[in-house]
Design an enzyme around this catalytic site. Sequence first.
Site, PDB file in Angstrom:
ATOM      1  CB  ALA A  65     124.680  76.007  -6.632  1.00  0.00           C
ATOM      2  N   GLY A 110     124.921  81.055  -4.264  1.00  0.00           N
ATOM      3  CA  GLY A 110     125.024  80.325  -3.001  1.00  0.00           C
ATOM      4  C   GLY A 110     126.211  80.771  -2.156  1.00  0.00           C
ATOM      5  CD  GLU A 113     121.381  81.960  -1.992  1.00  0.00           C
ATOM      6  OE1 GLU A 113     122.000  81.172  -2.727  1.00  0.00           O
ATOM      7  OE2 GLU A 113     120.137  82.016  -1.950  1.00  0.00           O
ATOM      8  CD  GLU A 133     121.497  82.681  -7.195  1.00  0.00           C
ATOM      9  OE1 GLU A 133     121.570  83.914  -7.403  1.00  0.00           O
ATOM     10  OE2 GLU A 133     121.846  82.145  -6.126  1.00  0.00           O
TER      11      GLU A 133
HETATM   12  C1  LIG Z   1     122.304  78.565  -5.111  1.00  0.00           C
HETATM   13  C2  LIG Z   1     122.269  78.718  -6.441  1.00  0.00           C
HETATM   14  C3  LIG Z   1     121.052  78.385  -7.202  1.00  0.00           C
HETATM   15  C4  LIG Z   1     123.455  79.200  -7.184  1.00  0.00           C
HETATM   16  O1  LIG Z   1     124.402  79.584  -6.563  1.00  0.00           O
HETATM   17  S1  LIG Z   1     123.487  79.219  -8.905  1.00  0.00           S
HETATM   18  C5  LIG Z   1     125.142  79.723  -9.325  1.00  0.00           C
HETATM   19  C6  LIG Z   1     125.335  81.202  -9.181  1.00  0.00           C
HETATM   20  N1  LIG Z   1     126.694  81.570  -9.546  1.00  0.00           N
HETATM   21  C7  LIG Z   1     127.028  81.994 -10.786  1.00  0.00           C
HETATM   22  O2  LIG Z   1     126.193  82.099 -11.686  1.00  0.00           O
HETATM   23  C8  LIG Z   1     128.483  82.352 -10.992  1.00  0.00           C
HETATM   24  C9  LIG Z   1     129.058  81.571 -12.144  1.00  0.00           C
HETATM   25  N2  LIG Z   1     130.435  81.960 -12.403  1.00  0.00           N
HETATM   26  C10 LIG Z   1     130.772  83.061 -13.123  1.00  0.00           C
HETATM   27  O3  LIG Z   1     129.925  83.839 -13.547  1.00  0.00           O
HETATM   28  C11 LIG Z   1     132.225  83.308 -13.379  1.00  0.00           C
HETATM   29  O4  LIG Z   1     132.913  82.077 -13.162  1.00  0.00           O
HETATM   30  C12 LIG Z   1     132.853  84.372 -12.454  1.00  0.00           C
HETATM   31  C13 LIG Z   1     132.559  84.087 -10.987  1.00  0.00           C
HETATM   32  C14 LIG Z   1     132.326  85.750 -12.833  1.00  0.00           C
HETATM   33  C15 LIG Z   1     134.386  84.337 -12.577  1.00  0.00           C
HETATM   34  O5  LIG Z   1     134.782  84.467 -13.909  1.00  0.00           O
HETATM   35  P1  LIG Z   1     136.322  84.206 -14.291  1.00  0.00           P
HETATM   36  O6  LIG Z   1     137.192  84.960 -13.341  1.00  0.00           O
HETATM   37  O7  LIG Z   1     136.443  84.485 -15.737  1.00  0.00           O
HETATM   38  O8  LIG Z   1     136.574  82.675 -13.963  1.00  0.00           O
HETATM   39  P2  LIG Z   1     136.025  81.423 -14.791  1.00  0.00           P
HETATM   40  O9  LIG Z   1     137.020  81.044 -15.814  1.00  0.00           O
HETATM   41  O10 LIG Z   1     134.622  81.669 -15.241  1.00  0.00           O
HETATM   42  O11 LIG Z   1     135.976  80.319 -13.622  1.00  0.00           O
HETATM   43  C16 LIG Z   1     136.997  79.363 -13.384  1.00  0.00           C
HETATM   44  C17 LIG Z   1     136.406  77.975 -13.510  1.00  0.00           C
HETATM   45  O12 LIG Z   1     135.417  77.821 -12.483  1.00  0.00           O
HETATM   46  C18 LIG Z   1     134.200  77.406 -13.071  1.00  0.00           C
HETATM   47  N3  LIG Z   1     133.066  77.945 -12.315  1.00  0.00           N
HETATM   48  C19 LIG Z   1     132.886  79.216 -11.887  1.00  0.00           C
HETATM   49  N4  LIG Z   1     131.726  79.325 -11.229  1.00  0.00           N
HETATM   50  C20 LIG Z   1     131.172  78.095 -11.218  1.00  0.00           C
HETATM   51  C21 LIG Z   1     129.974  77.568 -10.686  1.00  0.00           C
HETATM   52  N5  LIG Z   1     129.125  78.309  -9.979  1.00  0.00           N
HETATM   53  N6  LIG Z   1     129.717  76.271 -10.899  1.00  0.00           N
HETATM   54  C22 LIG Z   1     130.571  75.489 -11.578  1.00  0.00           C
HETATM   55  N7  LIG Z   1     131.716  75.931 -12.112  1.00  0.00           N
HETATM   56  C23 LIG Z   1     132.014  77.224 -11.915  1.00  0.00           C
HETATM   57  C24 LIG Z   1     134.230  77.976 -14.470  1.00  0.00           C
HETATM   58  O13 LIG Z   1     133.332  77.280 -15.317  1.00  0.00           O
HETATM   59  C25 LIG Z   1     135.682  77.759 -14.840  1.00  0.00           C
HETATM   60  O14 LIG Z   1     135.859  76.415 -15.181  1.00  0.00           O
HETATM   61  P3  LIG Z   1     136.819  76.012 -16.440  1.00  0.00           P
HETATM   62  O15 LIG Z   1     138.200  76.405 -15.992  1.00  0.00           O
HETATM   63  O16 LIG Z   1     136.613  74.555 -16.559  1.00  0.00           O
HETATM   64  O17 LIG Z   1     136.346  76.827 -17.619  1.00  0.00           O
END
Ligand SMILES: C=C(C)C(=O)SCCNC(=O)CCNC(=O)[C@H](O)C(C)(C)COP(=O)(O)OP(=O)(O)OC[C@H]1O[C@@H](n2cnc3c(N)ncnc32)[C@H](O)[C@@H]1OP(=O)(O)O
Length: 259
Positions: A65, A110, A113, A133
């Site tokens: 998400a 997500g 999922e 999450e």
């Molecule tokens: C259904 C539910 C409740 C959910 O899914 S909750 C969300 C669960 N997902 C997460 O927690 C994953 C979040 N993302 C991450 O941990 C890291 O981005 C990863 C996937 C490990 C990748 O890391 P990296 O390769 O270093 O890439 P990274 O620079 O973080 O990502 C590129 C861009 O995408 C953005 N991004 C990555 N995942 C995102 C997400 N889930 N939502 C919004 N932005 C996201 C990130 O903030 C970055 O933006 P910016 O360039 O403005 O800094």
Amino acid sequence: MEFETLELKKEGHLAWIILNRPERLNSINGKLLEELQRALTELEADRKVKVLLITGKGKAFCAGADITQFTELNPTEAWKFAKMGREVMTRIENLMKPVIAVINGYALGGGLELALACDIRIASEEAQLGLPEINLGIFPGFGGTQRLTKLVGKGRAVEIMMTGDRIGAKDAEKMGLVNRVVPGSALQEEATKLAEKIAKKSAVALALIKEVVNRGVDAPLQSGLAMESIGWGVAFSTEDKQEGVKAFLEKREPNFKDR
Ligand SMILES: C=C(C)C(=O)SCCNC(=O)CCNC(=O)[C@H](O)C(C)(C)COP(=O)(O)OP(=O)(O)OC[C@H]1O[C@@H](n2cnc3c(N)ncnc32)[C@H](O)[C@@H]1OP(=O)(O)O
């Protein structure tokens, strides 16, 4: 039909949904959920499309998400967002056509999922999967608590949810979370080959497999077995069954008409 957050491509009997927010790692916002619903409505109605493949543009399949939205949502809006997500995933699961998740990179939250709602998962060696999450102080909200548990068993599923750790593709394959792993450069070709093989079968029999397996997973064994027998009876009413049996007896490939 125009989309902003995904691409919809059709090639013969196959359709591809390509999540297209690579700058946000294809994370899921309200718009993407709404466009997935629209794409599914179109694909459901298109008799030519027999198999759907879902993948992501860039280095991620889908990073879950869109977390940037989370600062704005009040609890009622959060409930609504989770419900929209759940409905899309359930619709994919119940689509009367096989759906293959082509996991080209991160499949997190997500995103995993979404892959879990598909019938078959094929991943690139570089893919990383997980439900992170818990690191946000929440937990999976698009069906992961249920579908992951059913797929890999409770012990493994709760460890994945409670640690938030990412799992490499090979480990995911070992626990049955993905069907197979291939080098990234071969992913699209391997997924296409698999989809084309399935697309040659009878669409009616494929839909019956989905229905009987999916309903059976939730049902007591005897009810699932009864659904299987009834579905089997339905399969006997099709032209494809006549063709399949005739082709076998005539020692040739069947030519199914999906009716
Ligand atoms: C259904 C539910 C409740 C959910 O899914 S909750 C969300 C669960 N997902 C997460 O927690 C994953 C979040 N993302 C991450 O941990 C890291 O981005 C990863 C996937 C490990 C990748 O890391 P990296 O390769 O270093 O890439 P990274 O620079 O973080 O990502 C590129 C861009 O995408 C953005 N991004 C990555 N995942 C995102 C997400 N889930 N939502 C919004 N932005 C996201 C990130 O903030 C970055 O933006 P910016 O360039 O403005 O800094």
